[in-house]
Design a protein around this motif. Structure first.
Motif, mmCIF file in Angstrom:
data_model
loop_
_atom_site.group_PDB
_atom_site.id
_atom_site.type_symbol
_atom_site.label_atom_id
_atom_site.label_comp_id
_atom_site.label_asym_id
_atom_site.label_seq_id
_atom_site.Cartn_x
_atom_site.Cartn_y
_atom_site.Cartn_z
ATOM 1 N N LYS A 7 15.414 11.143 -0.277
ATOM 2 C CA LYS A 7 14.398 10.929 -1.211
ATOM 3 C C LYS A 7 15.836 10.759 -2.838
ATOM 4 C CE LYS A 7 9.738 12.797 -0.999
ATOM 5 N NZ LYS A 7 8.763 13.986 -1.979
ATOM 6 N N LYS A 8 16.525 11.741 -2.051
ATOM 7 C CA LYS A 8 17.937 11.574 -3.544
ATOM 8 C C LYS A 8 18.740 11.242 -3.401
ATOM 9 C CE LYS A 8 21.505 15.065 -4.669
ATOM 10 N NZ LYS A 8 22.766 16.560 -4.484
ATOM 11 N N ALA A 21 14.276 5.141 -11.842
ATOM 12 C CA ALA A 21 14.712 5.533 -10.865
ATOM 13 C C ALA A 21 14.143 6.355 -10.141
ATOM 14 C CB ALA A 21 15.904 5.323 -9.954
ATOM 15 N N ALA A 22 13.392 7.300 -11.040
ATOM 16 C CA ALA A 22 12.666 8.729 -10.006
ATOM 17 C C ALA A 22 11.019 8.115 -10.588
ATOM 18 C CB ALA A 22 11.981 9.796 -11.255
ATOM 19 N N ARG A 23 10.811 7.117 -11.815
ATOM 20 C CA ARG A 23 9.383 6.320 -11.903
ATOM 21 C C ARG A 23 9.009 5.116 -10.987
ATOM 22 N NH1 ARG A 23 8.379 2.257 -13.891
ATOM 23 N NH2 ARG A 23 10.139 1.282 -14.987
ATOM 24 N N THR A 80 0.616 -1.274 -0.191
ATOM 25 C CA THR A 80 0.453 0.171 -0.005
ATOM 26 C C THR A 80 0.698 1.042 -0.199
ATOM 27 O OG1 THR A 80 -0.265 -0.001 2.391
ATOM 28 C CG2 THR A 80 -1.732 -1.156 1.720
ATOM 29 N N ILE A 81 2.163 1.103 0.076
ATOM 30 C CA ILE A 81 2.675 2.348 0.050
ATOM 31 C C ILE A 81 4.357 2.655 -0.750
ATOM 32 C CG2 ILE A 81 4.956 3.654 1.785
ATOM 33 C CD1 ILE A 81 3.791 2.010 4.024
ATOM 34 N N ARG A 82 4.388 3.341 -1.939
ATOM 35 C CA ARG A 82 5.198 3.348 -3.115
ATOM 36 C C ARG A 82 5.988 3.212 -2.353
ATOM 37 N NH1 ARG A 82 1.564 6.120 -7.023
ATOM 38 N NH2 ARG A 82 0.391 7.651 -5.774
ATOM 39 N N ILE A 83 7.073 2.460 -3.347
ATOM 40 C CA ILE A 83 8.591 2.402 -3.551
ATOM 41 C C ILE A 83 9.546 3.173 -2.822
ATOM 42 C CG2 ILE A 83 10.418 1.569 -3.903
ATOM 43 C CD1 ILE A 83 8.787 -0.536 -4.544
ATOM 44 N N GLY A 103 19.766 3.193 -8.906
ATOM 45 C CA GLY A 103 20.632 3.546 -9.257
ATOM 46 C C GLY A 103 21.203 2.832 -9.212
ATOM 47 N N GLU A 104 22.394 2.242 -8.701
ATOM 48 C CA GLU A 104 23.111 2.083 -8.156
ATOM 49 C C GLU A 104 22.998 -0.005 -8.419
ATOM 50 O OE1 GLU A 104 24.901 2.246 -4.372
ATOM 51 O OE2 GLU A 104 25.400 5.017 -4.798
ATOM 52 N N MET A 105 21.444 -0.021 -8.435
ATOM 53 C CA MET A 105 20.728 -1.411 -7.828
ATOM 54 C C MET A 105 20.576 -1.660 -9.747
ATOM 55 S SD MET A 105 21.541 -2.678 -5.539
ATOM 56 C CE MET A 105 22.524 -1.345 -4.045
ATOM 57 N N GLN A 106 20.936 -1.084 -10.342
ATOM 58 C CA GLN A 106 20.541 -0.833 -11.912
ATOM 59 C C GLN A 106 19.403 -0.823 -12.139
ATOM 60 O OE1 GLN A 106 23.485 -3.645 -13.768
ATOM 61 N NE2 GLN A 106 25.403 -3.344 -13.136
#
Length: 674
Positions: free
Chosen positions: A134-135, A149-151, A111-114, A142-145
């Motif tokens: 958030k940053k 990531a923003a989406r 129920t919670i966004r990533i 991004g490091e986890m490829q």
């Protein structure tokens, strides 16, 4: 065994019980292990051996009151974890020690966004603003490829693939730079390319940050290519430890040897695997002596005495066995007896698919028209021959399960033709189709979920017969007893309920249920992926014996290439709704000609390889909404050239039954597996 003084995790002679109405279950008995900075330590053993209990004990995740420590010590980063308070534990969990669980969908809040879930973990342990958190969360993804990531941070867990959810969990686990990472079967449900990517991420992050990793798995090939050292557990005890290469090449304990013998990698294809007889003993009573002696072919009277941990050879390689180092190493499995030899598949096609396409509407306009289509199958031409096992392999989302649904007439194709035993399924009315459907049955991945917990076993097994019109309880019970014996279970157990059986026994019950109506085709959808290696061997043996005795035809779907290599006669490799390679198991898996098949097999961990797991450069499939032009694999292919922008057809390669959807198949360099 003495834990190292420089260890981040130090468990010494730890014992733990679970109080129950029937008495104390002795889950751990004298467990000792240590994990040093930057080291990846494997923990292997059958289900019920105590692996997860050990891991959860390290960071005290077991619910208070459900478990009681009865002896030993447990240290994490110098903290006495048995004496520490709950407030201090909250500070350690997530910040100093993190855990990656087996099923990411269960570990993430649906129920919670990533993004918010990762931010919550960071701000729980560090005094930073939400914007900074958030940053960092976006940088971690991004490091986890994780692409875009923003989406992904705006997505809910159910909107992501299994591999993507697992990468989110890894990002969350590393969000506060932990010193200890515990991985509990993190890749069991993932296909091989995603597994390789996840394992490479864990390895790289552990080395870059000096993180100590305790890695729990039943996949010994993963252990071989990932772990520095390994511990083997059985019935709540450590029975062997050592450097990974030494332990797997020269196992000292009969239990470790038995685990290796049960692997399909070490047996001849289509031959019975050397499954370990019996099951892990119940731990309600204290076990004196070696706990494995009831299942051990080398047991003698002396085994009733507790054996010491000894090191007869390599330094640090020790085992709790009176005969450590004296027992011969694993040997190849025995040859198939004539009575259970797999019969030759005929050349007649039981099922034939011609140009089959399946599309699912993705949203609808106010006029009721689809806004877009998910193209699940895209021109599949395939035959399933009577009496054969056709293996289907490919990444998640390639169309394997949709293909199975189409074959069983549970899903209507958008285009193309499907015939079963010469009958066009599209020409049948509802009544005729219901009759034909009795010829196909399915065995699912998780028997716990596919069996109704409220029904006794005889009802579960004979439910298809009941639906077909049989109402006599006497006849139904007689058929249930017959089927129970066929799958290697006792007929006097028909009155029990599913929870009273082990995972392997429940899968046998599911197989018995599938056989109730004397089907011609059985679809096996990941039937062994949730089982440990010894139970997997038992189930595979049962399947091969039933096929030989009943003349069954199998459609076997799996991401375990070693299992498919062992049981399948032919293999079809799927990519983005197309069959890209087709041929005998030996042709396709030992001499792959399509670049995608090579990518897939190259990502499989190998028990004999000294090289580390090589992660594919790109893991995620292209969109199946907007299909690529020409060869679907072109953008991920290292061999792409002029001509790949044109659609490719499945064509014979070198005048054999081996077919490849690639115009450069003959030009590719020779294939040599590590």
């Amino acid at each position: 065994m003495q834990a190292g003084t420089d260890s981040i995790v130090s468990v010494d002679d730890l014992s733990l019980v679970f109080p129950t109405y029937h008495g104390d279950v002795r889950a751990l008995s004298g467990v000792t292990l240590d994990v040093r900075p930057g080291e990846i330590v494997g923990l292997v053993g059958e289900s019920g051996s105590g692996k997860s209990v050990t891991a959860m004990s390290v960071i005290r995740l077991l619910p208070p009151g459900m478990a009681r420590f009865t002896g030993g010590s447990l240290s994490l980063l110098g903290h006495d974890m048995l004496a520490i308070g709950e407030r201090a534990l909250e500070d350690i969990r997530g910040k100093d020690a993190s855990m990656i669980f087996q099923e990411p969908m269960s570990a993430l809040n649906p129920t919670i966004r990533i993004g918010k879930q990762i931010v919550q973990v960071i701000r729980q342990h560090e005094a930073i603003s939400e914007a900074e958190a958030k940053k960092r969360a976006a940088a971690l993804l991004g490091e986890m490829q994780v692409p875009d990531a923003a989406r992904v941070m705006r997505n809910y867990p159910f909107e992501l693939s299994g591999g993507m959810r697992q990468r989110v969990l890894i990002a969350m686990a590393f969000s506060c730079n932990p010193s200890v990472l515990i991985c509990d079967e993190p890749t069991t449900a993932l296909d091989v390319t995603v597994q390789a990517q996840v394992l490479a991420l864990i390895r790289e992050r552990a080395r870059a940050r000096g993180t100590a990793v305790l890695f729990i798995t039943h996949d010994l090939a993963v252990v071989r290519q990932l772990c520095d050292r390994v511990y083997v557990m059985y019935a709540g005890r450590m029975v062997e430890e050592g450097r990974t290469a030494d332990l797997l090449a020269h196992p000292l304990h009969p239990y470790t040897q038995a685990l290796l013998r049960s692997l399909p990698e070490l047996a001849e294809p289509k031959q019975p695997l050397a499954a370990i007889p019996g099951t892990v003993p119940a731990l309600l009573t204290e076990i004196k002596g070696c706990a494995f002696r009831w299942r051990c072919a080398h047991a003698v009277a002396r085994c009733t005495e507790t054996p010491p941990f000894v090191s007869p050879g390599e330094a640090g390689h020790r085992a709790a066995c009176w005969f450590a180092g004296e027992i011969a190493p694993p040997t190849p499995a025995r040859s198939m007896p004539a009575s259970v030899a797999a019969g030759e598949a005929t050349s007649e096609a039981l099922v034939r698919l011609e140009g089959v396409e399946v599309g699912f509407p993705l949203g609808r306009s106010w006029l009721g028209r689809p806004k877009a289509m998910v193209h699940a199958l895209n021109g599949v031409d395939l035959e399933i021959r009577a009496g054969e096992t056709l293996g289907i392999v490919g990444e998640s989302g390639c169309g394997k399960s949709t293909l199975a649904e189409v074959v069983m007439a549970l899903q209507k194709p958008s285009a193309g033709r499907i015939t079963f035993d010469g009958v066009d399924l599209a020409s049948l009315d509802t009544a005729a189709l219901r009759t034909v459907r009795r010829n196909f049955q399915v065995v699912f991945q998780d028997p716990q979920s596919s069996l109704d917990p409220r029904m006794p076993v005889w009802r579960l097994i004979t439910e298809p017969l009941y639906v077909a019109g049989e109402r006599s309880s006497r006849k139904l019970k007689a058929r249930a007893e017959e089927l129970m014996r066929q799958v290697g279970l006792r007929a006097d157990q028909i009155g029990r309920y599913p929870h009273e059986f082990s995972g392997g026994q429940r899968q046998r019950i599911a197989i018995a249920r599938a056989l109730a109506l004397h089907p011609k085709l059985v679809v096996l959808d990941e039937p062994t992926s949730a089982l440990d290696v010894s139970v997997q061997a038992q189930v595979l043996n049962i399947l091969m014996e039933l096929q030989a005795s009943l003349g069954l035809t199998y459609l076997f779907i799996s991401h375990n290439v070693a299992v498919v290599r062992h049981i399948a006669d032919r293999v079809a490799v799927m990519y983005l709704g197309q069959v890209v390679e087709l041929g005998t198991a030996a042709e396709v898996l030992d001499n792959p000609r399509h670049p995608y098949t090579r990518t897939l097999i190259g990502a499989v961990p190998k028990l004999s390889a000294d090289t580390e797991i090589a992660a594919p450069a790109a893991v995620d499939l292209p969109s199946n909404v907007n299909l690529p032009e020409g060869c679907f694999f072109r953008e991920r292919c290292a061999f792409k050239a002029a001509g790949c922008e044109k659609p490719q057809a499945l064509a014979p390669w070198q005048e054999s039954g081996h077919q490849v959807r690639c115009h450069r198949a003959a030009e590719l360099p020779g294939w040599a597996q590590a």
